[in-house]
Design an enzyme around this catalytic site. Structure first.
Site, PDB file in Angstrom:
ATOM      1  N   CYS A 163     -11.481  -6.352  -0.233  1.00  0.00           N
ATOM      2  CA  CYS A 163     -10.743  -6.877  -1.391  1.00  0.00           C
ATOM      3  C   CYS A 163      -9.750  -7.882  -0.819  1.00  0.00           C
ATOM      4  CB  CYS A 163     -10.030  -5.719  -2.078  1.00  0.00           C
ATOM      5  SG  CYS A 163      -8.711  -6.223  -3.203  1.00  0.00           S
ATOM      6  N   THR A 164      -9.625  -9.024  -1.484  1.00  0.00           N
ATOM      7  CA  THR A 164      -8.828 -10.103  -0.890  1.00  0.00           C
ATOM      8  C   THR A 164      -7.317  -9.817  -0.895  1.00  0.00           C
ATOM      9  OG1 THR A 164      -9.024 -11.243  -3.024  1.00  0.00           O
ATOM     10  CG2 THR A 164     -10.492 -11.952  -1.259  1.00  0.00           C
ATOM     11  N   HIS A 165      -6.919  -8.718  -1.524  1.00  0.00           N
ATOM     12  CA  HIS A 165      -5.501  -8.310  -1.429  1.00  0.00           C
ATOM     13  C   HIS A 165      -5.213  -7.568  -0.119  1.00  0.00           C
ATOM     14  CE1 HIS A 165      -5.401  -9.044  -5.754  1.00  0.00           C
ATOM     15  NE2 HIS A 165      -4.103  -8.769  -5.771  1.00  0.00           N
ATOM     16  N   CYS A 167     -12.539 -13.055  -4.698  1.00  0.00           N
ATOM     17  CA  CYS A 167     -12.257 -11.730  -5.247  1.00  0.00           C
ATOM     18  C   CYS A 167     -13.451 -10.841  -4.922  1.00  0.00           C
ATOM     19  CB  CYS A 167     -12.073 -11.849  -6.760  1.00  0.00           C
ATOM     20  SG  CYS A 167     -11.902 -10.272  -7.608  1.00  0.00           S
ATOM     21  N   ASP A 218      -9.326 -15.716  -8.417  1.00  0.00           N
ATOM     22  CA  ASP A 218      -9.199 -14.283  -8.137  1.00  0.00           C
ATOM     23  C   ASP A 218      -8.591 -13.642  -9.380  1.00  0.00           C
ATOM     24  OD1 ASP A 218      -9.058 -11.826  -6.669  1.00  0.00           O
ATOM     25  OD2 ASP A 218      -6.928 -12.164  -6.362  1.00  0.00           O
ATOM     26  N   SER A 219      -8.601 -12.312  -9.400  1.00  0.00           N
ATOM     27  CA  SER A 219      -7.958 -11.606 -10.507  1.00  0.00           C
ATOM     28  C   SER A 219      -6.442 -11.787 -10.466  1.00  0.00           C
ATOM     29  CB  SER A 219      -8.300 -10.127 -10.417  1.00  0.00           C
ATOM     30  OG  SER A 219      -7.890  -9.629  -9.160  1.00  0.00           O
ATOM     31  N   THR A 268     -14.189  -7.957  -6.025  1.00  0.00           N
ATOM     32  CA  THR A 268     -14.739  -7.297  -7.219  1.00  0.00           C
ATOM     33  C   THR A 268     -15.643  -8.257  -7.994  1.00  0.00           C
ATOM     34  OG1 THR A 268     -12.653  -6.084  -7.323  1.00  0.00           O
ATOM     35  CG2 THR A 268     -14.100  -5.946  -9.240  1.00  0.00           C
ATOM     36  N   GLU A 284       0.700  -6.013  -4.986  1.00  0.00           N
ATOM     37  CA  GLU A 284       1.219  -6.907  -6.038  1.00  0.00           C
ATOM     38  C   GLU A 284       2.682  -6.588  -6.368  1.00  0.00           C
ATOM     39  OE1 GLU A 284      -0.824  -8.868  -8.883  1.00  0.00           O
ATOM     40  OE2 GLU A 284      -2.379  -9.335  -7.435  1.00  0.00           O
ATOM     41  N   TYR A 328      -8.962  -6.203 -11.839  1.00  0.00           N
ATOM     42  CA  TYR A 328     -10.351  -6.182 -12.287  1.00  0.00           C
ATOM     43  C   TYR A 328     -11.054  -4.911 -11.777  1.00  0.00           C
ATOM     44  CZ  TYR A 328     -10.483 -11.235 -13.534  1.00  0.00           C
ATOM     45  OH  TYR A 328     -10.295 -12.478 -14.105  1.00  0.00           O
ATOM     46  N   GLY A 329     -10.608  -4.466 -10.607  1.00  0.00           N
ATOM     47  CA  GLY A 329     -11.357  -3.448  -9.857  1.00  0.00           C
ATOM     48  C   GLY A 329     -11.519  -2.103 -10.535  1.00  0.00           C
TER      49      GLY A 329
END
Ligand code: DGL
Length: 266
Positions: free
Chosen positions: A184-186, A73, A10-11, A75, A152, A42-43
């Site tokens: 988005c995986t976040h 990810c 992932d980013s 993105t 984050e 990245y997005g």
């Protein structure tokens, strides 16, 4: 081959939502995780940059004798995988397909919402895949660029997250979607805030976790499931090991249970 690790990237930290689910449903698997924390997000970047970074991530994982790759990810999966996937011999699974399949399965009204990074939403890939599965579906998308920095930086359940989320989710609420892909995986870290705003009637789907289930079916089908009882995970990041170790535990739901290494690309 079956006891080789699964490579996941992932980013940054979002892909740990996939690791968490893999450790739960396939505890015997070894995992090599790469989080490109030095270059996140990245997005918001150009298509060319997202493709270049994703290629670096894949090439890095390939140095670890892995059996299979998950691009955890949204993105990278929507912008880069359609271009890169065919250039590699190894199977690379993204997070879009399983989420789109599930959305089409669970929606009762045919009105599906998608939220993701600007890159993901601009790519239109979620919408394209959903329509391929069922052209009658109506898809409403909105980019939520502030969500990743909120997560984050540990603000996922804050008052600030609530205010920003209300604004981002307004068009989806107005569109009366009954299913919302957290593209988005976040974003699963924002589930409390998002479900408070969208209400109980809206099903939230987490592509990272759904991809873990799809990965399990794939490995079973190919005879590639590990036969070990307990797997080990190793983590590589391109920025502070300390930050990753601290914040990573909120994504994993437990302390990071493996070595964390620093990997800086030349
Ligand atoms: N985890 C990434 C995704 O799923 C988003 C973070 C970023 O913008 O780098 O899209």
């Amino acid at each position: 081959m079956k006891n080789h690790p699964i490579g996941i990237f992932d980013s940054g930290l979002g892909g740990l939502t996939t690791v968490r689910e893999i450790q739960r449903i396939m505890p015997g698997e070894d995992i090599i995780y790469f989080g490109d924390t030095g270059r996140v997000p990245y997005g918001t970047r150009s298509r060319e940059t997202i493709i270049r970074y994703t290629k670096d991530d894949i090439d890095f994982l390939l140095r670890h004798d892995i059996k299979f790759i998950i691009a955890a990810c949204g993105t990278a999966s929507s912008v880069a995988l359609p271009i890169l996937r065919d250039k590699y011999d190894i199977k690379i699974m993204g997070v879009l397909e399983s989420a789109c399949k599930k959305a089409v399965e669970v929606t009762k009204t045919g009105r599906i919402g998608v939220i993701g990074t600007s890159g993901t939403v601009k790519s239109g890939k979620y919408e394209e895949l959903i329509k391929e599965l069922n052209p009658k579906m109506e898809v409403f998308s909105n980019a939520c660029p502030m969500f990743v920095p909120l997560v984050e930086n540990g603000y996922a359940e804050s008052e600030a997250a609530m205010i920003i989320a209300k604004d981002y989710l307004k068009p989806l609420k107005e569109a009366n979607v009954d299913t919302l892909i957290l593209g988005c995986t976040h974003y699963p870290l924002l589930t409390k805030v998002i479900s408070a705003i969208m209400g109980e009637g809206v099903t939230l789907l987490s592509p990272g976790a759904l991809a873990a289930e799809e990965a399990k079916s794939y490995l079973e089908k190919e005879g590639l499931l590990s036969d070990k009882d307990h797997g080990n995970s190793e983590f590589y990041v391109s920025d502070s090991v300390e930050n990753f170790t601290q914040l990573g535990s909120t994504f994993l739901g437990k302390p990071i249970d493996g070595k964390v290494h620093l990997e800086v690309f030349d």
